[in-house]
Design an enzyme around this catalytic site. Structure first.
Site, short mmCIF file in Angstrom:
data_model
loop_
_atom_site.label_atom_id
_atom_site.label_comp_id
_atom_site.label_asym_id
_atom_site.label_seq_id
_atom_site.Cartn_x
_atom_site.Cartn_y
_atom_site.Cartn_z
N GLN A 137 0.86 -1.18 0.00
CA GLN A 137 0.00 0.00 0.00
C GLN A 137 0.89 1.22 0.00
OE1 GLN A 137 -2.98 1.53 0.32
NE2 GLN A 137 -2.12 3.43 1.08
N THR A 138 0.56 2.21 -0.82
CA THR A 138 1.29 3.47 -0.71
C THR A 138 0.41 4.62 -1.14
OG1 THR A 138 3.27 4.70 -1.34
CG2 THR A 138 2.33 3.25 -3.02
N HIS A 179 10.21 5.72 -3.55
CA HIS A 179 11.64 6.04 -3.58
C HIS A 179 12.40 4.74 -3.32
CE1 HIS A 179 10.74 10.20 -4.01
NE2 HIS A 179 10.10 10.28 -2.84
N HIS A 225 11.37 2.51 -0.38
CA HIS A 225 10.16 1.70 -0.58
C HIS A 225 10.42 0.58 -1.58
CE1 HIS A 225 8.89 6.01 0.05
NE2 HIS A 225 8.59 5.43 1.19
N ARG A 229 6.85 1.70 8.84
CA ARG A 229 6.80 2.62 9.98
C ARG A 229 5.62 3.56 9.79
NH1 ARG A 229 10.54 6.28 9.71
NH2 ARG A 229 11.18 6.53 11.85
N ALA A 235 -0.07 4.56 7.43
CA ALA A 235 -1.33 5.32 7.38
C ALA A 235 -1.42 6.39 8.47
CB ALA A 235 -2.55 4.40 7.44
#
Lengths: 364, 364
Positions: A167-168, A173, A176, A262, A265
């Site tokens: 999920q993003t 970058h 990730h 980390r 959400a």
């Protein structure tokens, strides 16, 4: 159709249309409609539906529309497209402060998720929906659109059994990219599943992000091992509770594992760095149906000569490349390319282009 | 003690002492002694003990010693150290060709594992053992020695719930470091558990390897996230069947996950590259009690600017740094440091030192 019961009509907000879409396409299974009072309370208080299934954030339809149980309401998208109908089974008032306190862990109006539910109000229509269409999406999203049924088929067609979802709501970058690839190393396939529903002001728009994802798919991800889909969900910024919802959605899309990094959400300082991981300690993973994979802070380390994390790198912070979000935005706005150890140059180029235009629009 | 039944005595081979050690320290649980005919056959034919539990390679004591059921045999290590006793419950002949065919998938005498069981012979003493001591180990190994009970405690003391084990009989180059770290990223802790029992001629000696592991522990692994222990097992080179045994041993040491790479525990061309992963397809992982994590070929990729694998890297082979084992050995023997993208310079220095001495011993 045309009968007196269908005279009621409601144009959904973008946020409500997002919920409608996930209710319709199976992304919110087992939900089949907007929640009533019993489910709302049960989800707030014990993170379960009244039926006992794990569910972490109320999915409700708050509106001033005058309607009563038994009414049928025609629903349309913000752009007027007819989406389907709601059979009203119940009209109830939710206590927004209770929802804020139990779900968002704060009643602070500065919290964008809390602010959103306050704006929506307390009066809710509940009941099953019937969809005739899904909301429209821009072409860049539509070509990557997969329903849960379609993604499950895509995974099965490739013979994948162990599928990890990412999920993003940000550009990807290298930090990730690293964690998605580390997770892929121990999986059969990776499902990049960026959220394209409403995000808060200041977040990078989904269309810009999509260009970043597409170039990474073209240049840095293996086409036989990675599928890019779009998640029509909106952001709640509810941290731990939303990490659970994000996991449930990806379970419905057919994934077996879900990356939780980390402050997943999260927003501001409302949640502890690892609260969104700890919440899974009290959840039966077998019952949830998808296994979380927890990641810590990741970065380029000069001494490791590679990407690493606080778990895998023993070297001092001076060896790590760290750039704050603010610093990166400043660089991009000035047309400076961030270090290639921080972001792929192709991604930097897209963001510089977007930030440049934004600056121009700002009159600079 | 001193009674007529204890007059029998047997000095174990290094390979047998290794089995004795794992039988004694719990590494071979649920086994409590050397297998009899029923277990031997059941393990060969259906990869299970007679009792039904998964077990992949017979653990038998082949010897010419004249003994009968009811006898007690005093056992000692190759260096004469008294280890304990065997209560003989059964004397039986194993069919070495059957074991070779079913367990090693070949009866070829060139296979080092098959050659070893042929050398041992057919006549086996079976029965429970009672240990009074464990075989001695060199200081470099002894300081890293953990019994399964001790490693379990070490994991619990650190609060680790998800522990991934890495088996190796080789130095850890960057490819291996990468896969251990990728696995660690999704775990709480990493258990580096090199095998220090007998390996075949041509393999790098365990003491040299230990120096490589120690320097990596000092410079490249995080001390709070990685524990180095030694596994007293010998190598069978049984590929798929040995991958299962290696997993069972690490389950007993308290690990939850086990890394299985390409051609795990293989030798020559006896096994397909991924046979040792495929064997787990037919195993109930819940029943096994430890989850395998499968890895593909890993390498440094210039275009990725990092370590990657066939799963995570889309770039052509020309972008990958590849050195054959032969090439690396040649470089080390000539005192040439392999590229730092292939192995850490500290590891290269240790291996060059060892290869240099070996070359000197060879009269060069």
């Amino acid at each position: 159709m045309g009968s007196p019961e269908t005279a009621l009509a409601l144009t959904l907000s973008a946020r409500q249309a997002s919920d409608f879409e996930l209710l319709s396409n199976g992304g919110f299974a087992p939900l089949e409609g907007f929640m009533g009072a019993a489910d709302w309370r049960s989800v707030c208080e014990r993170m379960r539906l009244e039926s006992g299934e794990i569910w972490s954030i109320p999915i409700t339809l708050a509106t001033d529309l005058e309607a009563s149980a038994g009414d049928v309401v025609e629903l349309s998208a913000p752009n007027g497209k007819r989406l389907g109908r709601l059979e009203v089974s119940e009209v109830f008032d939710r206590d927004v402060d209770t929802e804020a306190e139990l779900v968002y862990r704060t009643t602070d109006d500065e919290h964008p998720g809390v602010a959103a539910i306050r704006r929506e109000g307390t009066r809710c229509l509940a009941g099953p929906i019937e969809a005739v269409a899904l909301p429209d999406h821009e072409k860049a999203f539509a070509r990557r659109y997969l329903t849960p049924e379609e993604s499950r088929k895509a995974f099965a067609d490739r013979g994948w059994k162990r599928i990890v979802a990412f999920q993003t709501r940000n550009p990807i970058h290298r930090a990730h990219e690293y964690l998605t690839k580390a997770a892929l190393e121990v999986s059969d396939g990776l499902f990049l599943h960026p959220l394209i529903g409403e995000t808060k002001e200041g977040d990078i728009p989904a269309d810009v992000r999509m260009r970043c994802y597409e170039i990474l798919m073209e240049r840095y991800y293996h086409p036989e091992r990675v599928i890019l889909g779009v998640n029509p969900a909106k952001m709640h910024y509810a941290g731990p509770r939303e990490a659970v919802l994000h996991a449930i959605i990806r379970r419905n899309y057919g994934c077996t594992h879900f990356i939780v990094g980390r402050d997943h959400a999260g927003v501001g300082d409302y949640y502890g760095t690892y609260d969104a991981q700890r919440i899974f300690d009290d959840i039966d993973i077998g019952e949830l149906g998808i296994e979380p994979l927890f990641f810590e802070h990741t970065f380029w380390c000069q001494d490791c000569e590679g990407m690493a994390s606080d778990k895998t790198c023993p070297h001092p912070q001076e060896s790590h490349l760290f750039l704050s979000g603010t610093k990166v935005r400043e660089m991009l706005s000035r047309g400076e390319t961030p270090p290639h150890e921080f972001t792929r140059e192709e991604v930097a180029a897209i963001l510089m282009d977007a930030y440049g235009k934004e600056s121009a629009t700002d009159g600079r």
